[in-house]
Each structure stands twice: as C-alpha cells, then as structure tokens.
Design a protein around this motif. Structure first.
Motif, short mmCIF file in Angstrom:
data_model
loop_
_atom_site.label_atom_id
_atom_site.label_comp_id
_atom_site.label_asym_id
_atom_site.label_seq_id
_atom_site.Cartn_x
_atom_site.Cartn_y
_atom_site.Cartn_z
N GLN A 1 -7.47 0.62 -4.19
CA GLN A 1 -7.12 0.20 -5.55
C GLN A 1 -6.47 -1.19 -5.54
N TRP B 1 2.55 1.61 -3.40
CA TRP B 1 1.61 2.15 -4.39
C TRP B 1 1.46 3.66 -4.21
N ALA B 2 1.32 4.09 -2.97
CA ALA B 2 1.17 5.52 -2.70
C ALA B 2 2.41 6.29 -3.16
N VAL C 1 0.85 -1.20 0.00
CA VAL C 1 0.00 0.00 0.00
C VAL C 1 0.88 1.24 0.00
N SER D 1 2.43 6.65 -6.95
CA SER D 1 1.18 7.08 -7.58
C SER D 1 1.35 8.35 -8.42
N SER E 1 -4.93 4.15 -2.05
CA SER E 1 -3.99 3.13 -2.55
C SER E 1 -4.44 1.75 -2.10
N LYS E 2 -4.89 1.64 -0.87
CA LYS E 2 -5.38 0.34 -0.36
C LYS E 2 -6.61 -0.11 -1.14
#
Length: 463
Positions: free
Chosen positions: A323, A299-300, A296, A303, A320-321
């Motif tokens: 997605q 991803w953040a 997570v 992003s 993010s979580k």
C-alpha cells in the motif's frame, strides 16, 4: 473542531475538552528498560504518537505537553543486572537509547518529557508520607502498603469483582497485609540491591525502593501536574497498574482525579494469544527493521482501530508495504511538491473521531486516486494535500528514491550488495565484457532489482 475519545473509565466516547486548551497534558506509560521491547509494546508508542499529532493539529504544537516515562528501577532490571554482571545504570541507559532509536525509526515524535523513575525518588517518598499521614497507607514487615479499603472507588476503572482483582493483580497474599488486594508502595532492598533511605518518620530499619505503581503517580504530578487531561497505555495496564495509580493519587491529592480521560490500546496478537515476553511469542523491532522500512511497521500497527486487537502476521506487513509503495510511486512524480497549510478535512475528521485510522487510511487512498486523475498544477496540488495528510499520520517522510531502495522483506539483497554488483557491472562494461555485465543485470533482475541506465551511471530500485 470536535475531538471525541473513548474513555475507558466512562465506557463511552466523550467529547474531548481539556482543562486548559493552552496546556493540554498527556501521560503514557513507557517501557521498563531491561531488554529489547517487542513490537507489541510499540503499538502504544505509535498510537499515542498519533494522538499527540492530532492534539497538536487541533490546539497548536506548543500547547500540548506529552510525557512518556522510562521505568529504570524494577525487579526485572535488578535480575538482568545480576545475570549480565553489569551495572543497572549501564543496562537501563542502553535499552532506553535503543527504544528511542527504534521509536524514531517508526516516525514516533519525541515526547515533551521522558522522565525516569530514579529521578523522582524524593517525590515518591513525599507521596508515600502523605498517604501514611492520611491513613491510606500502613507499614508492615518493613514494607509500606496501600490500604485499598481506604479508597471507596477502588476498582472503578477495571470494574472487576474482588476475587478477580486479587487474581489479576498477581500480588503476594502475604500474612502481614490487612487485605489481600493491598499493594506495595515501598519495599525493602537487600545489600546487593539498589535502595534509598526512607524518611525517619516511617520507622524503617534499612534501605528500600519504590513499588512500580508508585512511580507513575509521582512522575505525573512532578512533570505535568495533579490532574492531567489524558492518561494512556496498553489494555493490560488497566488493572492493576492504572487502578492503583488512581487510588494512590486521589487519596494523596484530596480526591482530585488523576486523569480526566483514560485511553487504552488493544493487544497485538500472534495466533490466539497476545504477544508477550512471558509467552515467548514476541517479535522484535530490531529484527523487523533490518527487513522493512519503519513506515511499513507504523502502517501495520495503525491499520486496525487502536482499541481493537491486531493480528500480527507476515501478510499484514507485506500488505502494508504494497500500500505504501502505491503512494510513493505517486509522490516520486513531484518529490518537491509545495507544502500546504493544513491536511484535508476528511483525514482530520476521521482522526478526531477517536483516532479512526481505518477511515483515515481510506481517505488517503481516495486522495491518491483523485491525484492520479489530474494533470499539471492540479495534480501537484493534490499531491501536496496527500503529503500533508501523510505528515499528520506520520507517513511519507522518506525520499521516494530511497524508499524504493529500502528492504522489503526477508531474504532480500542488501543495498550494499546491490551497489557492489552495480560497480562490478560498470567495470565489466568498461572492459567491454558485455556478457558479464548482462549476467549481473540478469541476476539483479531475478532478485527483484530494476536497473535504470542514465548519463550519470546506473540507478536502481526494488521492483
């Protein structure tokens, strides 16, 4: 296959052509290990891990040599040692190991080399001796200083005027300097500070230690070579750190460039300011990882495009979580989908375009949407392509069953607590106390826990 990268020195995107495609070299400035690194420090670790993956995809896993250092001798480390009344080696080992554990939690691959500054003292001293012999360094007040006027290209990376460079360098404007911008290569150590005896030719009276900028130049040459393909780091390192690295390395190496491409990632911001220890607006991965899975956070951090500033907020993490949940729900259908040889070209092309992660993320969503419209073997094949794309980006490495048991925010019930309540529920059902069993189930449901009863007992996941 054409990789383009934005070269900070050239101020433009350039086609990446390594000097030797069989040995692609990259160096990234790592942490100074005296305390916990904050999440802003991890943006560079994640960004250049992604570049490492993309380069290996293009040139082969064994062809890419990546070094990320640890600075384990520094004034901040000395201060921490005194404050904590602990040996320097104990402090630097502790925080280097923590950094490695936390980067691993964010799916950051181990670099090929992780040199430590104290392992390259002889190389640093040799570099200083060369600079003295060439007239690019001088000795004053028991310091060895680099003479910035000996290097005509000084300032070419940062492109700042002289006043801005002196202010930005935050150097001591000492009376023994020939120029206010001159920087320290070697400085004296007191009796209670770590130090090394300098070569007799320098004529220094006592022990000393290296300046910060000197360390990376020596480690780069010692581990990777005189000129490397890529040098990376955070935007704040452009000046003075990288500027000074260029000056001392090129002067010592008869004008050979230190790096052929320079890459810098943007800041993480908290409100209107960049995240930094000095401003006190830091968020630590050690705290975030108790509430969120490492993917997570990865991803953040990816992003936004790596060169752009990134606003770090709770909403960014929550989004993010959500997605990633959508991908893992699909992956849960075929947890053992067969591997494919290579990730889809759309994802590769996006990443080869200066690590365009927003476009790559859009490509992941498109792959997921296509897979959801298919059935049978076609669906399984599409999921395999999605997993291959995720692997290149550093995602989808978790078992879906475990993913949906991972924490997903502050204040959520821990896995151990959930499991204990499930045990209590099973015992209540065994004792035919169905009211208590239903009460426990209702409590878990309100806490966002989905219970699924099966022949082998109850399993659970977060809603």
């Amino acid at each position: 296959m054409t990789i383009t990268l934005y070269d900070t020195h050239a101020r433009e995107k350039r086609v990446f052509t390594p000097a030797d495609p069989n040995r692609v070299t990259m160096y990234v400035c790592g942490p100074t290990v005296y305390n916990h690194a904050h999440i802003g420090n991890f943006r560079a670790a994640v960004v250049f891990d992604l570049l490492f993956r993309v380069l290996r995809q293009a040139f082969g896993h064994d062809a890419v040599v990546y070094a990320r250092n640890f600075t384990d001798i520094d004034d901040k480390i000395i201060s921490a040692s005194k404050e904590q009344n602990a040996p320097i080696e104990e402090i630097t080992h502790k925080y280097a190991e923590i950094y490695k554990e936390e980067t691993a939690a964010l799916n950051v691959l181990e670099p090929s080399f992780e040199p430590r500054a104290t392992g390259f003292i002889e190389e640093m001293q040799a570099l200083v001796s060369t600079l003295i012999d060439k007239g690019a360094a001088y000795i004053a007040a028991e310091n060895v200083l680099f003479d910035v006027n000996s290097f005509d290209e000084y300032g070419s990376l940062a492109r700042l005027n002289r006043d801005d460079m002196v202010a930005g360098a935050r150097v001591e404007v000492a009376p023994y300097k020939r120029d206010p911008a001159d920087f320290v290569l070697w400085k004296p150590s007191s009796d209670d500070e770590p130090g090394w005896v300098a070569p007799a030719s320098w004529g220094l009276a006592g022990r000393g230690r290296p300046g910060w900028h000197l360390e990376c130049s020596a480690m780069i040459k010692g581990v990777l070579g005189e000129t490397i393909d890529i040098h990376g780091g955070g935007q704040d390192l452009r000046f003075p750190h990288h500027e000074n690295e260029i000056a001392q390395s090129m002067c010592a190496n008869d004008g050979a460039p230190l790096a052929r491409y320079w890459l810098h990632n943007g800041f993480l911001r908290m409100g209107d300011e960049k995240m930094s220890k000095s401003l006190g607006n830091i968020v630590l991965p050690k705290e975030l990882l108790t509430r969120w899975h490492g993917e997570v956070l990865r991803w953040a951090l990816l992003s936004a495009h790596y060169r752009q500033p990134l606003e770090w907020t709770d909403e960014l993490i929550q989004q993010s979580k959500r997605q990633l949940d959508r991908f893992y729900r699909l992956l849960a259908e075929v947890p053992t989908a067969p591997a494919v040889d290579a990730p889809p070209p759309s994802i590769v092309l996006a990443l080869e375009d200066d690590l365009n992660t927003p476009e790559a993320f859009a490509g992941l969503h498109e792959l997921r949407d296509i897979a959801q419209q298919l059935d049978g073997d076609a669906r399984r094949a599409a999921i395999s392509r999605l997993k291959a794309a995720g692997e290149l980006l550093g995602f989808f490495g978790e078992d879906p069953a475990i993913w949906f048991q991972a924490p997903g925010g502050e204040g959520e019930m821990s896995a151990a607590d959930i499991q204990a309540r499930l045990v209590a529920r099973a015992e209540a059902r065994q004792a035919k106390d169905f009211a208590k069993a239903d009460q426990i189930r209702d409590e878990l449901t309100r806490a966002g826990i989905v219970i699924e009863d099966g022949p082998d007992g109850a399993s659970w996941r977060r809603a």
